[in-house]
Scaffold this motif. Structure first.
Motif, short mmCIF file in Angstrom:
data_model
loop_
_atom_site.label_atom_id
_atom_site.label_comp_id
_atom_site.label_asym_id
_atom_site.label_seq_id
_atom_site.Cartn_x
_atom_site.Cartn_y
_atom_site.Cartn_z
N GLU A 11 0.81 -1.05 -0.08
CA GLU A 11 0.11 0.10 0.07
C GLU A 11 0.81 1.12 0.11
OE1 GLU A 11 -3.67 0.57 1.52
OE2 GLU A 11 -4.09 -1.13 1.49
N TYR A 12 1.84 1.04 0.79
CA TYR A 12 2.65 2.25 0.88
C TYR A 12 3.60 2.75 -0.42
CZ TYR A 12 6.87 5.16 1.85
OH TYR A 12 7.88 6.12 1.69
N LEU A 13 3.88 1.57 -1.16
CA LEU A 13 4.55 1.56 -2.44
C LEU A 13 3.58 2.09 -3.63
CD1 LEU A 13 6.84 -1.56 -2.44
CD2 LEU A 13 7.61 0.66 -2.13
N TYR A 14 2.39 1.64 -3.55
CA TYR A 14 1.41 2.20 -4.46
C TYR A 14 1.20 3.45 -4.26
CZ TYR A 14 0.34 -2.67 -5.60
OH TYR A 14 0.25 -4.16 -5.80
N SER A 20 6.40 4.08 -13.27
CA SER A 20 7.85 3.55 -14.12
C SER A 20 8.46 3.25 -12.90
CB SER A 20 8.22 4.89 -14.97
OG SER A 20 8.53 5.80 -14.07
N ASN A 21 8.47 3.82 -11.77
CA ASN A 21 9.08 3.46 -10.70
C ASN A 21 8.74 2.08 -10.19
OD1 ASN A 21 11.08 5.60 -10.70
ND2 ASN A 21 10.03 6.67 -9.08
N MET A 22 7.39 1.77 -10.21
CA MET A 22 6.89 0.52 -9.75
C MET A 22 7.23 -0.41 -10.71
SD MET A 22 2.92 0.24 -8.38
CE MET A 22 2.60 1.94 -8.36
N THR A 81 13.63 12.69 -12.23
CA THR A 81 13.58 13.07 -10.98
C THR A 81 14.47 12.84 -10.07
OG1 THR A 81 12.24 11.34 -10.13
CG2 THR A 81 10.96 13.00 -11.18
N PRO A 82 14.94 13.42 -9.21
CA PRO A 82 15.99 13.19 -8.26
C PRO A 82 15.97 11.58 -7.71
CG PRO A 82 15.18 15.29 -7.43
CD PRO A 82 14.32 14.51 -8.69
N CYS A 83 14.65 10.88 -7.69
CA CYS A 83 14.62 9.62 -7.17
C CYS A 83 14.68 8.50 -8.13
CB CYS A 83 13.23 9.50 -6.38
SG CYS A 83 12.90 10.44 -4.91
N GLU A 84 14.85 8.87 -9.46
CA GLU A 84 14.84 7.89 -10.34
C GLU A 84 16.45 7.57 -10.52
OE1 GLU A 84 10.83 8.71 -13.23
OE2 GLU A 84 12.61 9.94 -13.55
N VAL A 85 16.66 6.23 -11.03
CA VAL A 85 17.96 5.85 -11.33
C VAL A 85 18.18 6.00 -12.79
CG1 VAL A 85 19.40 4.09 -10.89
CG2 VAL A 85 17.83 4.60 -9.04
#
Length: 85
Positions: A11-14, A20-22, A81-85
């Motif tokens: 639930e947190y991840l959703y 795309s990160n998922m 975004t800063p969170c994307e690798v």
């Protein structure tokens, strides 16, 4: 990990990850699950850690590094975004 904890994590991840990160997380989880246990993460030896530190210190002394600002700017200029690798 309990089923309740896993459900909470999902639930947190959703709620926090972009689609795309998922997908990225899902693909890496699938790849990780396909590996045999012998191929999975193993602890580093002290010698390996010392070697990595020596290599990093030598690269730093030679000026071969990026500051946090450089890394952040590089990611933003590539449209991530800063969170994307």
């Amino acid at each position: 990990m309990s089923t309740t904890a896993l459900a909470g994590l999902l639930e947190y991840l959703y709620g926090t990850l972009s689609p795309s990160n998922m997908r990225w997380v899902g693909e890496h989880l699938i790849e990780f699950s396909k590996r045999g246990e012998s191929e999975q993460v193993r602890p580093y030896t002290m010698e390996e850690i010392d070697d990595m530190l020596d290599e990093a210190e030598a690269a730093f002394e030679a000026g071969e590094y990026l500051s946090n600002d450089d890394v952040f700017h590089h990611r933003l200029t590539r449209g991530q975004t800063p969170c994307e690798v």
